[in-house]
Design a protein around this motif. Structure first.
Motif, short mmCIF file in Angstrom:
data_model
loop_
_atom_site.label_atom_id
_atom_site.label_comp_id
_atom_site.label_asym_id
_atom_site.label_seq_id
_atom_site.Cartn_x
_atom_site.Cartn_y
_atom_site.Cartn_z
N PRO A 99 0.44 -1.40 0.12
CA PRO A 99 -0.08 -0.14 0.58
C PRO A 99 0.82 1.51 0.05
CG PRO A 99 -0.53 -1.60 1.94
CD PRO A 99 0.25 -2.58 0.93
N ARG A 100 2.22 1.19 0.84
CA ARG A 100 3.03 2.51 0.60
C ARG A 100 3.85 2.62 -0.88
NH1 ARG A 100 4.87 3.32 6.36
NH2 ARG A 100 3.41 2.27 7.71
N LEU A 101 3.93 1.56 -1.92
CA LEU A 101 3.87 1.68 -3.23
C LEU A 101 3.36 1.34 -4.20
CD1 LEU A 101 7.79 -0.30 -1.60
CD2 LEU A 101 6.96 2.17 -1.10
N THR A 102 2.41 1.44 -4.45
CA THR A 102 1.50 1.10 -5.41
C THR A 102 1.93 1.75 -6.42
OG1 THR A 102 -0.29 2.41 -4.20
CG2 THR A 102 -0.30 0.52 -3.68
N ASP A 103 2.53 2.69 -6.74
CA ASP A 103 2.52 3.67 -7.89
C ASP A 103 4.06 3.15 -8.45
OD1 ASP A 103 4.29 5.11 -5.69
OD2 ASP A 103 4.65 7.14 -6.53
N LEU A 104 5.00 2.55 -7.43
CA LEU A 104 6.08 2.03 -8.28
C LEU A 104 6.20 0.92 -7.92
CD1 LEU A 104 8.06 3.94 -4.87
CD2 LEU A 104 7.49 4.75 -7.31
N THR A 105 5.88 0.08 -7.92
CA THR A 105 5.45 -1.86 -7.83
C THR A 105 4.64 -2.11 -9.39
OG1 THR A 105 6.20 -3.62 -7.04
CG2 THR A 105 4.51 -2.10 -6.02
N PRO A 106 4.36 -3.76 -9.79
CA PRO A 106 3.32 -3.90 -10.52
C PRO A 106 2.05 -3.92 -9.76
CG PRO A 106 5.41 -5.38 -10.42
CD PRO A 106 6.08 -4.15 -10.07
N ARG A 107 0.69 -4.19 -10.45
CA ARG A 107 -0.35 -3.90 -10.10
C ARG A 107 -0.41 -5.31 -9.02
NH1 ARG A 107 -5.71 -4.43 -11.65
NH2 ARG A 107 -4.73 -5.49 -14.00
N SER A 108 -1.48 -5.78 -7.86
CA SER A 108 -1.21 -6.79 -7.10
C SER A 108 -2.61 -7.00 -6.35
CB SER A 108 -0.07 -6.94 -5.81
OG SER A 108 1.28 -6.70 -6.80
N VAL A 109 -3.28 -8.07 -6.32
CA VAL A 109 -3.74 -7.98 -5.13
C VAL A 109 -3.19 -9.49 -5.03
CG1 VAL A 109 -5.50 -8.02 -6.95
CG2 VAL A 109 -4.89 -9.91 -7.02
N TRP A 110 -4.08 -9.88 -3.30
CA TRP A 110 -3.83 -11.26 -2.62
C TRP A 110 -5.04 -11.36 -1.83
CZ3 TRP A 110 -1.85 -6.44 -2.17
CH2 TRP A 110 -2.33 -5.63 -0.82
N TYR A 111 -4.69 -12.83 -1.39
CA TYR A 111 -5.53 -13.54 -1.46
C TYR A 111 -5.39 -14.75 -0.13
CZ TYR A 111 -7.31 -12.77 -6.11
OH TYR A 111 -7.08 -12.47 -7.08
N ASP A 112 -6.49 -13.88 1.46
CA ASP A 112 -6.47 -15.57 1.97
C ASP A 112 -6.24 -16.86 2.51
OD1 ASP A 112 -6.01 -14.20 4.49
OD2 ASP A 112 -7.64 -12.76 4.44
N GLU A 113 -7.64 -17.47 1.32
CA GLU A 113 -7.59 -18.28 0.57
C GLU A 113 -6.81 -18.98 -0.50
OE1 GLU A 113 -8.50 -21.08 2.64
OE2 GLU A 113 -9.25 -19.79 4.06
N ARG A 114 -6.49 -19.87 -1.38
CA ARG A 114 -5.72 -19.89 -2.17
C ARG A 114 -6.74 -19.74 -3.62
NH1 ARG A 114 -2.56 -23.64 0.12
NH2 ARG A 114 -3.93 -24.97 0.13
N PRO A 115 -7.44 -18.79 -4.43
CA PRO A 115 -7.99 -18.40 -5.37
C PRO A 115 -8.04 -19.24 -6.49
CG PRO A 115 -6.42 -16.87 -5.98
CD PRO A 115 -5.47 -17.55 -4.78
N ASP A 116 -9.48 -18.60 -7.66
CA ASP A 116 -9.53 -19.73 -8.19
C ASP A 116 -9.12 -18.59 -9.41
OD1 ASP A 116 -11.80 -18.03 -8.98
OD2 ASP A 116 -13.55 -19.73 -8.17
N ALA A 117 -9.25 -19.41 -10.94
CA ALA A 117 -8.69 -18.76 -12.65
C ALA A 117 -9.61 -18.34 -12.24
CB ALA A 117 -8.21 -19.55 -13.39
N LYS A 118 -10.53 -18.20 -12.58
CA LYS A 118 -11.01 -17.04 -12.32
C LYS A 118 -11.39 -15.32 -11.72
CE LYS A 118 -14.87 -15.30 -14.72
NZ LYS A 118 -16.00 -14.17 -14.23
N THR A 119 -11.22 -15.90 -10.22
CA THR A 119 -11.25 -15.01 -9.75
C THR A 119 -10.08 -13.88 -10.23
OG1 THR A 119 -12.18 -15.85 -7.96
CG2 THR A 119 -10.50 -13.86 -7.21
N VAL A 120 -8.61 -14.36 -10.54
CA VAL A 120 -7.30 -13.56 -10.69
C VAL A 120 -8.06 -13.23 -11.73
CG1 VAL A 120 -5.16 -14.00 -10.98
CG2 VAL A 120 -6.55 -15.62 -8.92
#
Length: 279
Positions: A91-112
């Motif tokens: 959150p402190r570096l969103t303009d300096l690093t690739p766009r990212s998402v994360w998941y507490d549970e392993r996601p399915d392909a459609k979600t990603v």
């Protein structure tokens, strides 16, 4: 207070270090071979310590144990998480690093796919599994589902939250082994209390590469900005150059846990000691 294999000593009467051998040449460093070190019979009532013991999976608990004996690790548990885990520093570096998402549970392909599309770069919230390309660079939904099945069994990845990142076009250094992430023009930088104390190639075992003067100026300026924003005492920032010439942040880490990569450990600790002398 000390666990099996751990050693606590003072380097040049400036810096307290807690070490333990890991058997990894990229990480271990024999302080006694290069610097005057002493192990006093009686410790001061309170001291600040840099740990070089590898990874503690129970960092918060170890911090509490040591603090009860008057030994304060250089990072609080909160600072350790901020330096180490992408969901904390991103959150402190969103303009300096690739766009990212994360998941507490392993996601399915459609979600990603809905969040980022394909291809994506996939990793644990802390790290990849030995830089395996097949588990990191994911071209589509079938490969993603296979990767998630492997994540569930992988000893490094199964306990980490899954992070999916926009796959950026990085400047390549070499392709490397068939199932290894291709080596990019990437560098590891170490920052001590906001000051640069070491940098070197991240992919240190392959074909040699380095930065010219302009690249060095741009890459280290980015690292300095990250060190300012994250604002912890001992930070590692890995930066890489895109094919466009733009520099981006690949990841951050706690300097206590990070391997040296192509950074000279002697020069790194020499620089830290000089900064401590000036305090």
């Amino acid at each position: 207070m000390l666990r099996a294999g751990e050693d606590l000593f003072q380097v040049e009467e400036r810096l307290w270090v807690l070490t333990a051998p890991t058997g990894q040449g990229i990480y271990d460093f024999g302080f006694d071979r290069f610097f005057p070190c002493r192990r006093p019979y009686q410790l001061p009532e309170s001291l600040e310590v840099v740990a070089r013991v590898g990874v503690w999976n129970d960092y918060a608990e170890r911090h509490r144990e040591l603090a009860s004996e008057g030994v304060r690790l250089v990072h609080s548990p909160e600072q350790h998480l901020l330096a180490t885990e992408l969901p904390h520093w991103y959150p402190r570096l969103t303009d300096l690093t690739p766009r990212s998402v994360w998941y507490d549970e392993r996601p399915d392909a459609k979600t990603v796919e809905d969040a980022l599309g394909w291809p994506v770069f996939v990793k644990g919230e802390r790290q990849t599994s030995r830089h395996r390309k097949s588990l990191s660079i994911i071209e589509g939904p079938e490969q993603f589902e296979l990767a998630m099945a492997a994540y569930a069994k992988d000893p490094i990845l199964h306990w980490q939250r899954v992070v999916c990142r926009e796959l950026r076009p990085l400047r390549r250094v070499e392709e490397g082994a068939p199932d290894r992430i291709p080596s990019s023009f990437e560098f590891r930088t170490f920052w001590w209390r906001g000051e640069l104390v070491g940098w070197g190639p991240y992919w240190w075992q392959g074909s040699p590469y380095t930065m010219n003067e302009l690249e060095q100026r741009e890459a280290l300026a980015l690292g300095r900005d990250v060190a300012r924003r994250v604002d912890v005492p001992f930070l590692v920032v890995d930066v890489a150059q895109e094919v466009s010439g733009r520099w981006i942040v690949i990841e951050c880490n706690d300097g206590q846990e990070s391997g040296y990569a192509g950074v000279s450990p002697f020069a790194l600790w020499r620089n830290i000691l000089e900064l401590e002398r000036a305090r």
